[in-house]
Design a protein around this motif. Structure first.
Motif: not given
Length: 121
Positions: A3, A22-23, A33, A38
């Motif tokens: 992450e 981010i995912s 993820a 996160i």
């Protein structure tokens, strides 16, 4: 950890670094993820400048000893429990045999010399 790596890649590329971004980066790299990781990461980084965090981290790391100084040699072996007589004996030096020198007649032929007359080479 993935992450944080995804977040740093996004920041380097000039992106915001949102949870969705981010995912997407993690999925593009073939990973899965973790939404909890996160959200925890983004909560820890909220209101902080990544460049300042990296700079302060580098300042802290400069005092950390990295790499080897060679270290000390290994300790000597202990004496056997059967008695100190064996340990007290001086190690015997092995006699080194001298290699015999061959008369190569001014050169050496790796492939058999004159014995292999008419060879392919």
């Amino acid at each position: 950890m993935q992450e944080l790596a995804a977040y740093m890649l996004l920041k380097i590329s000039g992106k915001e670094g949102s949870a969705d971004e981010i995912s997407q980066v993690i999925a593009a790299g073939g990973g899965e993820a973790n939404a909890d990781a996160i959200s925890l990461l983004l909560a820890d980084l909220e209101g902080k400048d990544v460049n300042e965090l990296l700079s302060s981290g580098m300042t802290k790391l400069k005092d950390v000893v990295m790499g080897g100084g060679g270290g000390g040699g290994g300790g000597g072996g202990g004496a056997s429990s059967a008695g100190g007589a064996a340990a007290a004996e001086a190690p015997k030096e092995e006699e080194k045999e001298e290699e015999e020198e061959m008369d190569l007649g001014g050169g050496m032929d790796m492939f058999g010399g004159e014995e292999a007359a008419g060879g392919d080479y």
